[in-house]
Design an enzyme around this catalytic site. Structure first.
Site, PDB file in Angstrom:
ATOM      1  N   SER A 133      -6.867  -9.175  -3.064  1.00  0.00           N
ATOM      2  CA  SER A 133      -7.229  -8.236  -1.994  1.00  0.00           C
ATOM      3  C   SER A 133      -6.243  -7.074  -1.882  1.00  0.00           C
ATOM      4  O   SER A 133      -6.467  -6.140  -1.118  1.00  0.00           O
ATOM      5  CB  SER A 133      -7.301  -8.969  -0.650  1.00  0.00           C
ATOM      6  OG  SER A 133      -6.014  -9.402  -0.249  1.00  0.00           O
ATOM      7  N   ASP A 140       4.916  -3.704   6.522  1.00  0.00           N
ATOM      8  CA  ASP A 140       3.594  -3.889   7.121  1.00  0.00           C
ATOM      9  C   ASP A 140       3.668  -4.653   8.443  1.00  0.00           C
ATOM     10  O   ASP A 140       2.669  -5.170   8.903  1.00  0.00           O
ATOM     11  CB  ASP A 140       2.673  -4.632   6.148  1.00  0.00           C
ATOM     12  CG  ASP A 140       3.183  -6.026   5.805  1.00  0.00           C
ATOM     13  OD1 ASP A 140       4.248  -6.417   6.322  1.00  0.00           O
ATOM     14  OD2 ASP A 140       2.507  -6.726   5.026  1.00  0.00           O
ATOM     15  N   GLY A 148       0.802  -1.214   0.000  1.00  0.00           N
ATOM     16  CA  GLY A 148       0.000   0.000   0.000  1.00  0.00           C
ATOM     17  C   GLY A 148       0.835   1.263   0.000  1.00  0.00           C
ATOM     18  O   GLY A 148       0.550   2.221  -0.725  1.00  0.00           O
ATOM     19  N   CYS A 195      -4.083  -4.194   9.876  1.00  0.00           N
ATOM     20  CA  CYS A 195      -5.005  -3.865   8.790  1.00  0.00           C
ATOM     21  C   CYS A 195      -5.697  -5.111   8.262  1.00  0.00           C
ATOM     22  O   CYS A 195      -6.790  -5.050   7.723  1.00  0.00           O
ATOM     23  CB  CYS A 195      -4.267  -3.180   7.644  1.00  0.00           C
ATOM     24  SG  CYS A 195      -3.636  -1.554   8.072  1.00  0.00           S
ATOM     25  N   CYS A 235     -11.809 -17.965  12.838  1.00  0.00           N
ATOM     26  CA  CYS A 235     -11.765 -16.580  12.357  1.00  0.00           C
ATOM     27  C   CYS A 235     -11.533 -16.640  10.854  1.00  0.00           C
ATOM     28  O   CYS A 235     -12.030 -17.545  10.181  1.00  0.00           O
ATOM     29  CB  CYS A 235     -10.702 -15.766  13.090  1.00  0.00           C
ATOM     30  SG  CYS A 235      -9.009 -16.344  12.843  1.00  0.00           S
ATOM     31  N   LEU A 284      -5.449  -5.151  -4.524  1.00  0.00           N
ATOM     32  CA  LEU A 284      -5.671  -4.192  -5.607  1.00  0.00           C
ATOM     33  C   LEU A 284      -6.478  -2.973  -5.169  1.00  0.00           C
ATOM     34  O   LEU A 284      -6.431  -1.939  -5.831  1.00  0.00           O
ATOM     35  CB  LEU A 284      -6.372  -4.891  -6.784  1.00  0.00           C
ATOM     36  CG  LEU A 284      -5.603  -6.093  -7.364  1.00  0.00           C
ATOM     37  CD1 LEU A 284      -6.416  -6.745  -8.473  1.00  0.00           C
ATOM     38  CD2 LEU A 284      -4.236  -5.676  -7.880  1.00  0.00           C
ATOM     39  N   GLN A 285      -7.183  -3.072  -4.047  1.00  0.00           N
ATOM     40  CA  GLN A 285      -7.979  -1.952  -3.532  1.00  0.00           C
ATOM     41  C   GLN A 285      -7.094  -0.773  -3.138  1.00  0.00           C
ATOM     42  O   GLN A 285      -7.544   0.346  -3.031  1.00  0.00           O
ATOM     43  CB  GLN A 285      -8.818  -2.491  -2.350  1.00  0.00           C
ATOM     44  CG  GLN A 285      -9.379  -1.499  -1.384  1.00  0.00           C
ATOM     45  CD  GLN A 285      -8.585  -1.453  -0.084  1.00  0.00           C
ATOM     46  OE1 GLN A 285      -7.421  -1.853  -0.057  1.00  0.00           O
ATOM     47  NE2 GLN A 285      -9.212  -0.971   0.973  1.00  0.00           N
ATOM     48  N   ARG A 286      -5.813  -0.988  -2.920  1.00  0.00           N
ATOM     49  CA  ARG A 286      -4.928   0.106  -2.498  1.00  0.00           C
ATOM     50  C   ARG A 286      -3.529   0.038  -3.093  1.00  0.00           C
ATOM     51  O   ARG A 286      -2.818   1.040  -3.108  1.00  0.00           O
ATOM     52  CB  ARG A 286      -4.809   0.122  -0.959  1.00  0.00           C
ATOM     53  CG  ARG A 286      -4.156  -1.140  -0.418  1.00  0.00           C
ATOM     54  CD  ARG A 286      -4.411  -1.366   1.058  1.00  0.00           C
ATOM     55  NE  ARG A 286      -3.793  -2.608   1.486  1.00  0.00           N
ATOM     56  CZ  ARG A 286      -4.263  -3.831   1.219  1.00  0.00           C
ATOM     57  NH1 ARG A 286      -5.371  -3.970   0.528  1.00  0.00           N
ATOM     58  NH2 ARG A 286      -3.632  -4.901   1.609  1.00  0.00           N
ATOM     59  N   LYS A 318       5.370  -9.547  -6.530  1.00  0.00           N
ATOM     60  CA  LYS A 318       5.154  -8.096  -6.535  1.00  0.00           C
ATOM     61  C   LYS A 318       6.325  -7.346  -7.140  1.00  0.00           C
ATOM     62  O   LYS A 318       6.141  -6.317  -7.801  1.00  0.00           O
ATOM     63  CB  LYS A 318       4.906  -7.607  -5.104  1.00  0.00           C
ATOM     64  CG  LYS A 318       3.535  -7.976  -4.571  1.00  0.00           C
ATOM     65  CD  LYS A 318       3.309  -7.333  -3.216  1.00  0.00           C
ATOM     66  CE  LYS A 318       1.885  -7.600  -2.753  1.00  0.00           C
ATOM     67  NZ  LYS A 318       1.639  -7.029  -1.407  1.00  0.00           N
TER      68      LYS A 318
END
Lengths: 381, 92
Positions: free
Chosen positions: A69, A130, A41, A188, A340, A71-73, A86
């Protein structure tokens, strides 16, 4: 210094006519180098802007592959890159954006064994990581090598940014001498993050990096910038050298320092605490359920996650941080199957339940593991 | 009355309140009052021996209370006490 070519003069026109950068500053950028640890991100906007600005040599450290998941940021990666490393995805995007930039790839975890060697040849290191172990490692390597560390961090709607170890200024350990123990601070991955937030913080990091390379302006050294996207407010706090901070003269075992289990190459491993609760993988649970096993199924994710997808046979939803306070709601006369998303938070909850005397089983791999192996029609988030 | 600013990371323990008013004349009193009002927050602020955790920084306006008077740092009406926890990003 290597001078600019005519193609570069055309490309960087808006910098060249900006007197504060000019031909001299742009030539400095061309002859400078930045190491970006992480291409997620924060790393995405950082790399795009540093490459566009004409930083001559950019190193990228990341061992992860692009996930849907992300690609949203993580805007340096596109849909076609899902499943690709990456670093390769980022390299191709940078090559398209600015082929003048020399990109150096390190497709490996940043560790105490390679950090000094990798970072040694760069002018500035940017922390786009992260996790706590790598943040302390980046910091300490920069202190040992005498390099500025451009810091950014994000959670939900809030971000932090600073410049560490620059011209005698404070570093990350002056801000936080110790990392939090695992589980006490949400990530996050469980708390979520507004996609544009790393764009803002990463772009601030890119700005600070360019200012350092150009030697202009006033950096965030000695200041911690807090950004709150919901309030749309910036706040600045004073950051000082901590006279009690330990001397950093060698790299240590940062996983141990941060109390986390050894990380392997996979992000989906969440080894739980060792303790008197049982663990079953999704296949074992599916087989036992097929044989008539009916434990009390406790989902310890957040309500927002349960709204995405849940087991229709789950009987109760209690976020893992609330389990300790809500034991009275959980039946003591039945086996408890706790789950979870991936199995990490449920392992913490299972430990709490086991310590309180419950007969508890943790679903290893979580609902995502179930969606991958047992019921492949379920969505994965 | 001083106000405590709660970061996103801890708002799940304060009924999603971003700002909490407290009756207090020192930083220590303010944080104690907060932990009384929201008991589940206590372990995120204090270690078992009652010390403010080293990964939770507290600022009076823009100054770190470690460099003022720590718990004894005086607060006046209009002061903001800002809790700034360590955040890492994506991975636990």
């Amino acid at each position: 210094m290597t001078p600019l070519t005519n193609d570069e003069i055309a490309r960087y026109s808006r910098h060249l006519i900006l007197g504060e950068v000019g031909i001299l500053g742009q030539t400095r950028l061309k002859n400078s180098s930045v190491l970006c640890v992480g291409t997620g991100g924060l790393g995405s906007p950082l790399l795009l802007y540093l490459a566009a600005a004409g930083v001559g040599r950019i190193g990228i450290v990341d061992f992860d592959v692009v996930d849907a998941s992300n690609l949203q940021r993580q805007i340096i990666h596109g849909t076609a890159a899902v499943g690709r490393p990456k670093v390769l995805s980022a390299r191709d995007r940078i090559a398209d954006l600015n082929p003048e930039v020399k990109v150096e790839l390190y497709e490996e975890p940043f560790t105490s064994d390679n950090a000094l060697r990798i970072a040694a040849s760069y002018d500035v290191v940017v922390d786009g990581t992260d996790n706590f172990p790598t943040r302390y490692l980046v910091n300490d390597a920069c202190v040992i090598l005498g390099k500025p560390n451009v810091y950014g961090s994000i959670f939900k709607f809030e971000g932090q940014a600073s410049v560490f170890n620059y011209q005698g200024g404070p570093n990350y350990r002056d801000l936080y001498a110790q990392p939090p123990p695992p589980g006490l601070v949400p990530s996050c991955a469980e708390g979520g993050v507004l996609g544009v937030l790393p764009g803002i913080i990463g772009t601030i990091q890119a700005t600070e990096t360019l200012k350092i390379l150009l030697g202009m302006g006033t950096t965030l050294s000695g200041r911690l910038l807090l950004f709150d996207a919901l309030a749309m407010s910036f706040r600045e706090l004073k950051l000082r050298r901590d006279p009690n901070a330990p001397v950093i003269d060698k790299l240590i075992d940062y996983d141990q320092f941060c109390g986390v289990p050894k990380r392997s190459g996979s992000r989906e491993e969440h080894p739980g605490a060792s303790g008197p609760f049982r663990r079953m993988n999704v296949r074992e649970v599916a087989d036992k359920r097929a044989g008539g096993w009916r434990p009390f199924v406790l989902d310890v994710r957040g309500a927002a996650e349960a709204a995405i997808v849940k087991f229709d046979w789950a009987e109760m939803l209690i976020p893992h941080t609330e389990v300790a306070a809500r034991l009275a709601e959980i039946p003591r006369n039945r086996e408890i199957l706790v789950h979870c998303k991936l199995g990490g938070r449920s392992a913490q909850a299972a430990q709490v339940l086991a310590d309180a005397g419950f007969d508890v089983v943790n679903l290893e791999g979580g609902i995502v593991g179930w969606a991958k192996e047992i019921d492949t029609g379920m969505p994965i988030y | 009355m001083p106000v405590i600013q709660i970061p996103s990371a801890l708002r799940s323990f304060t009924d999603n309140q971003a700002r909490v008013d407290v009756e207090a004349v020192t930083a220590g009193e303010a944080l104690s009052a907060l932990a009384v009002a929201y008991p589940s927050l206590r372990k995120h602020l204090y270690s078992d021996d009652g010390q403010l955790r080293s990964f939770v920084n507290v600022y009076k306006n823009d100054e770190d209370i470690r460099f003022l008077g720590r718990d004894a740092t005086p607060l006046a009406a209009g002061d903001t006490l800002i809790i700034v926890p360590s955040i890492a990003g994506g991975l636990t």
